[in-house]
Design an enzyme around this catalytic site. Sequence first.
Site, PDB file in Angstrom:
ATOM      1  N   PRO A 143       0.263   7.781   5.671  1.00 57.37           N
ATOM      2  CA  PRO A 143       0.338   7.061   6.947  1.00 57.37           C
ATOM      3  C   PRO A 143      -0.770   6.042   7.176  1.00 57.37           C
ATOM      4  CG  PRO A 143      -0.591   9.231   7.291  1.00 57.37           C
ATOM      5  CD  PRO A 143      -0.253   9.138   5.820  1.00 57.37           C
ATOM      6  N   CYS A 144      -1.677   5.872   6.226  1.00 60.42           N
ATOM      7  CA  CYS A 144      -2.859   5.073   6.564  1.00 60.42           C
ATOM      8  C   CYS A 144      -2.541   3.603   6.792  1.00 60.42           C
ATOM      9  CB  CYS A 144      -3.942   5.242   5.510  1.00 60.42           C
ATOM     10  SG  CYS A 144      -3.403   4.771   3.881  1.00 60.42           S
ATOM     11  N   GLY A 145      -1.424   3.108   6.275  1.00 59.52           N
ATOM     12  CA  GLY A 145      -1.113   1.703   6.497  1.00 59.52           C
ATOM     13  C   GLY A 145      -0.100   1.493   7.605  1.00 59.52           C
TER      14      GLY A 145
ATOM     15  N   PHE B 280       0.796  -1.206   0.000  1.00 61.95           N
ATOM     16  CA  PHE B 280       0.000   0.000   0.000  1.00 61.95           C
ATOM     17  C   PHE B 280       0.831   1.260   0.000  1.00 61.95           C
ATOM     18  CE2 PHE B 280      -3.503   2.482   1.812  1.00 61.95           C
ATOM     19  CZ  PHE B 280      -4.326   2.262   0.742  1.00 61.95           C
TER      20      PHE B 280
END
Lengths: 235, 711
Positions: free
Chosen positions: A181-183, A156
């Site tokens: 930063p979402c993963g 991702f």
Amino acid sequence: MSNISGDGTLTPGEFRVAAFAFAVRWKSSVSAFPPWSWLSPPKHPWLSNEVDGYLALENVCLLDSSEENHAGRCTGLEDPNCSGDDEPIDDATLVQSCRDDFRYYDFHVIYDSSYRVPVLYFRAYSGDGRTLLLSEFEGDLPADSSEALVKSKWTFITQETFYHGLQEHPYLNRPWYKLHPCGTSECMKLLFQSDTSIRATSGAAELYLLSWFSVVGRMVGLSIPYQMMKCENDT
Amino acid sequence: MADASEKKPILQFAPFQSVVDEGFWHRLSSLKLNKLGIDDSPVPISGFYAPCSHAQVSNHLTLLSESLPTEASEQAACTSSVSLGNRNKCSVPGTIYNTNTLEGYHALDKQSLLKAEAKKIWDDIHSGKALEDSAALSRFLIISFADLKKWNFYYWFAFPALVLEPAATLVGIKPASQWLSPEEAEYLSAACREWRNSNLTADVPFFLVSIASDSSATIRHLKDWEACKGNGHKLLFGFYDPCHLPHNPGWPLRNYLTLIFIKWNIRRIHFLCYRENRGFADMGLSLVGEALISVPEVWKDLNSVPNAVGWEYNMGKKGSKCVNLAKAMDPTKLAIAAADLNLKLMRWRALPSLDLNVLSATKCLLLGAGTLGCQVARMLMAWGVRKITLVDSGKVAMSNPLRQSLYTLNDCLNGGEFKAISAVKNLKLIFPAVEVEGVVMAIPMPGHPVPSEQEESVLNDCRRLHDLINSHDVVFLLTDTRESRWLPTLFSAASSKITITAALGFDSFLVMRHGAGPFSTSNNLKTQTLSGPPESMDTASLSDNNCLQRLGCYFCNDVVAPIDSTANRTLDQQCTVTRPGLAPIASALAVELLVGILHHPLGIYAEGEHANAKISANYEQPLGILPHQIRGSLPQFSQITLVGHSSRSCTACSETVVSEYQDRGMEFVLQAINHPTYLEDLTGLTDLMKSASSFDVDWDKDDDDDDFVEM
Ligand SMILES: [Zn+2]
């Protein structure tokens, strides 16, 4: 520093501690790059930021290893209408056939208070100060980073690394690239779950940034040397 | 015969190199726009540099956003953005001459400007100010012109150096590690580390090094010269050297030598080019050299400033630089990048099959620029549709801006601007990269007879509408009368264009897609579907033999749709009020429906699917089902999907009507416009209605017309 929470996130305080510890360890074991510094830009009074600064590694000059690339690359545009031959010839000036095709990289590690994880911002610029687009410098990035990581749980981030547009830098308010930063927390959680003893040790927050950077740094050509990871038990 | 000293080579200095960070141009632009205006007087700035820290690359003098004075409005927020004592940012004073025109830039008297800066350095040396604030020795200037329309920045640096005549000669130069003993090198490194780590000295770029006989090293400020002299110690004149070259000192040494000679009358000078690696003194990279100066006594004369050089080299020769920052500064380009990013994120996270290219290439024709048209246009842009044409004949009225989301009060002034014009203007304000056009035109309506003298202009409108539909990929029917939807429905059916209708009642709405036209074939199928074709394309052939399977159009419903609750309700014929939430809901559904069609392998030929039904098993659709009609009701907060097939007696899409149009063209259209019952007679609707009445169903022709009060 106490042990960190199990959900893969950091508190602002933990981030600050981790950042300082990371910078110290980097300075003592990474010889290829200059040290990180902690920058505390002046605060905007209407913004209450939980963290008073960020880590910065700037003006990293990555020399292009492939010499053949240098021909034909032109960074600064010349203004043909403005040349200056009216200045006297000066023997004491060293006229260099200067190689002006270096590319410089700035890296910032900034705390994201909504995801509660560190985020890597970066940008590349040419000798004339112009920020480069990803398409212009992705050749500098390690060739294996896309391939190797596409198959892993970091896919991702990798995708976004390579296709992300410019994002606004939270302190500089100018477009920078960032690894989204979402993963991050999910991956950090997995990383720490695999070794619960790490999480329980004091100094886990320091280790967090090291582990995190060992993955994201690779994607932008900043590999952590083995000895930096190795000495983790000494702290 | 030349003596020994004349044989020595001239000491050559590597010129300073400049880098201007984009942030500098950002702030200069905003300073120019918000504060300076056309005032082009010089502005004091700060440049930043640090010792060389890379064996193959020299350090630069860098201009950053904080190089410029802050704007008044920002001063409260950032009291001092230049932090003191930053070891990697030694501040150097400079001056910028920013001109208002390119001609003005080229016309600047560069020699005079350089001389003026050189005089400041000369004066600072003589007054002793340079001893207090040594960075003044590296004073610089920059001339610039900022073309804010094209985001081109022309600039040229000068690092004025007072010229020694004759030039200083070089006795020798070698790495500090060779010139010093190992002990001396160690002590010096430690002293440098202390100097560089203290906030008080880290950004002081010129300093004195004295090395005692026991190898211990001390670093002092220039102003503390008295403490160093005559104690028998080795004396080195140190400076932060931005240059990386192994045999040449960097530019800052030039004015330093002049200062040393003028202030202390020293002619044999040992200098230390201080360079670093990873934040520590690097004695292998740092150099120690010995220079000899022989200067005529006229130098003692304060009033005759020596010659100066220093205009920067660009690619090996003197010349101005230009950088284009449109990619980073042009708001339009930034908006495009941001919008694209948003859509790409959606694709990466949730919809890997999302085809952004199809969306951005699809040309949408919006008939009507009222509540529905405004909202549909916004939704289309949000999905990445970039080509939009709006057709409307009305002007923006005072009551419009509250419900019609593209207008403001300004659009209503002076009688009101045409909606088609205002909508274009405002869509471009929202997203400058949208390719949008407005057409001010009324849509001819059946059963509205026109006087013979207007016939030609009405026919022109018909042809224009026909051409517009044929030059677009998608038609949205968003007009405010039922009759005005007839002609575009007919044209769409004749050329099998994707057509979507949205219509509003007071508190209920209908959103639907029209089926393909009656004469579409599998050949059409190939061109109409945007995604991969299905395996059995032939079975999808839609000849008149299986036209019952065609999905209906807006007018088919008149006869085939079941009489639902809304048909029983009496609506005020004049009443065009709807609940304000309705139009945004219906508009959003209309656009979502289009995105579904564009991503369906069968496109316009896709069957109507029901919620909860499993008929979509053949094609896995990440966007969900593709319904034919969506009817919603606000009082119940409910929404249902319906499928209605085409009617043989439809006044707009039936084979009878379309073939009549194809045979007789505009003559047929004119007949329909002028004779109110012509269409009903042609399709047999008249008979059907008679039979319906005989069953005593609550069905009234007039009421039916207002089943949906369209906005
Ligand atoms: Zn129909």
